[in-house]
Design an enzyme around this catalytic site. Structure first.
Site, PDB file in Angstrom:
ATOM      1  CG  HIS A 192      -6.659   0.545  -1.652  1.00 10.13           C
ATOM      2  ND1 HIS A 192      -6.905  -0.125  -0.472  1.00 10.13           N
ATOM      3  CD2 HIS A 192      -7.623   0.109  -2.517  1.00 10.13           C
ATOM      4  CE1 HIS A 192      -7.966  -0.902  -0.608  1.00 10.13           C
ATOM      5  NE2 HIS A 192      -8.428  -0.780  -1.819  1.00 10.13           N
ATOM      6  CB  CYS A 216      -0.978  -0.006   1.175  1.00 11.44           C
ATOM      7  SG  CYS A 216      -0.221   0.080   2.816  1.00 11.44           S
ATOM      8  CG  HIS A 273      -4.529   0.073   3.909  1.00 12.29           C
ATOM      9  ND1 HIS A 273      -3.817  -0.830   3.150  1.00 12.29           N
ATOM     10  CD2 HIS A 273      -5.482   0.590   3.082  1.00 12.29           C
ATOM     11  CE1 HIS A 273      -4.321  -0.874   1.925  1.00 12.29           C
ATOM     12  NE2 HIS A 273      -5.328  -0.019   1.866  1.00 12.29           N
TER      13      HIS A 273
END
Length: 364
Positions: free
Chosen positions: A338, A278, A326
């Site tokens: 993402h 990510c 994240h």
């Protein structure tokens, strides 16, 4: 003498060790959250093979979600340790090079000092002042006096430089030892984080392997439904009525880069070009836009300027979960790009489909 030998030995040890730096690996530690308890009962529509004994598919989904979140947190720790290891390795190399140059300069200064001593010996062992006192020629006296003054200054400068060089070598040796210690610490952290990642992913895959194809398909459907519910709640709050900012020129470049990566697989620790995690995606997207940002989502949250959610604009980064494990890039219209997790690909998703911690702006 003993101290100089120690500094020389340290230089040799550091220079030798530098050749092994590219294979170092070391991690950080992620704190594992407690596994969620499955709900008492969940109704699963449609015909399918039974879920693992004693567990509903929703309970499995929640458990998988937690395992992958723990893996993401460990990945962040791994990436941070890897980044620091790289910087420390470069610093050890730099110090080793300075130590080698210092050793060469010290040898050169000692040779100059020895040459001066040999010259005095060839002059009969008398110091220049004594030789000057024996002359009765005024011109030779004045010339000799000037040479003596120059010689005194050169000797003083030589002694001072010798002392500085020896002090520098001692300082370089101590600094190199300290950096090497940090390097070893981060190598261990990275190893530990790697094991944590591999363990959590293995647990998740083992859990998924227990499911039949119909259950896996239903599990993916449940995952999407949960994300859709979260996104709907976020949109129902009226947040898009507040968000009206436009992407900056750099932000647009970052978005274009991220868009071009859609469909590429998630791989923990990856920064492209064929796969990403990510924060590898967001950091590389902003690098492509000409802005260097921290490598990990936790460091992005810690170091980049924060902006209120209502002031968010395309190109900003949304940080998720309480541990900032994240990150996704906001691209407008309530969406992010993402890299979700192992087994998934870079994709477009709802910005509110996960728990939002906050928003940061790389080009503020």
């Amino acid at each position: 003498m003993i101290r100089r030998r120690i500094a020389t030995a340290a230089a040799i040890a550091v220079v030798s060790a530098v050749t092994a730096l590219t294979v170092l690996a070391a991690p950080g530690q992620a704190v594992a959250a407690p596994e969620p308890q499955p709900p008492a009962s969940v109704t699963v529509p449609g015909e399918m093979a039974p879920a693992p004994p004693g567990e509903s598919l929703e309970a499995v989904r929640l458990k998988l979600e937690e395992l992958y979140r723990q893996a993401a947190s460990a990945t962040d720790a791994y990436n941070l340790a890897e980044e620091r290891t790289g910087k420390q390795a470069a610093e050890v190399v730099r110090l080793a090079q300075r130590m080698a140059a210092g050793q060469a300069r010290l040898a050169e200064l000692k040779e100059h000092a020895g040459a001066a001593a040999r010259a005095q010996y060839r002059g009969g062992g008398l110091p220049p002042e004594a030789q000057l006192a024996l002359t009765d020629d005024p011109r030779l006296f004045l010339d000799g006096l000037g040479r003596i003054q120059q010689g005194h200054k050169a000797t003083k400068d030589l002694i001072a430089e010798l002392a500085r060089t020896q002090a520098d070598l001692t300082s370089y040796s101590e600094s190199a030892s300290a950096e090497w210690g940090k390097l070893e610490t981060n190598r261990l952290k990275r190893d530990k984080a790697r094991k944590e990642i591999e363990t959590r992913i293995a647990e998740a895959r083992e859990l998924e392997d227990r499911l039949e194809q119909e259950e896996l398909a239903r599990l993916l459907e449940l995952e999407r439904e949960a994300q859709d519910r979260a996104q709907s709640r976020w949109l129902d709050s009226g947040i898009l009525e507040e968000i009206s900012g436009r992407a900056s020129q750099q932000g647009r470049k970052a978005i274009d880069f991220a868009t071009d990566q859609i469909g590429k697989p998630y791989v923990w620790g990856a920064e492209g070009p064929g796969s990403y995690d990510c924060s590898g995606l967001t950091s590389q997207a902003w690098a492509a836009a000409g802005r260097t940002i921290p490598r990990t989502s936790q460091e992005q949250w810690r170091l980049l300027p924060r902006v209120p959610l209502g002031d968010m604009r395309p190109g900003d980064l949304i940080i998720y979960h309480d541990d900032a494990s994240h990150v996704g890039m906001y691209v407008g219209n309530g969406s992010i790009i993402h890299a979700p997790r192992p087994g998934r690909h870079v994709t477009l998703a709802g910005a509110g489909s996960m728990r939002i911690l906050g928003v940061v702006r790389p080009d503020r």
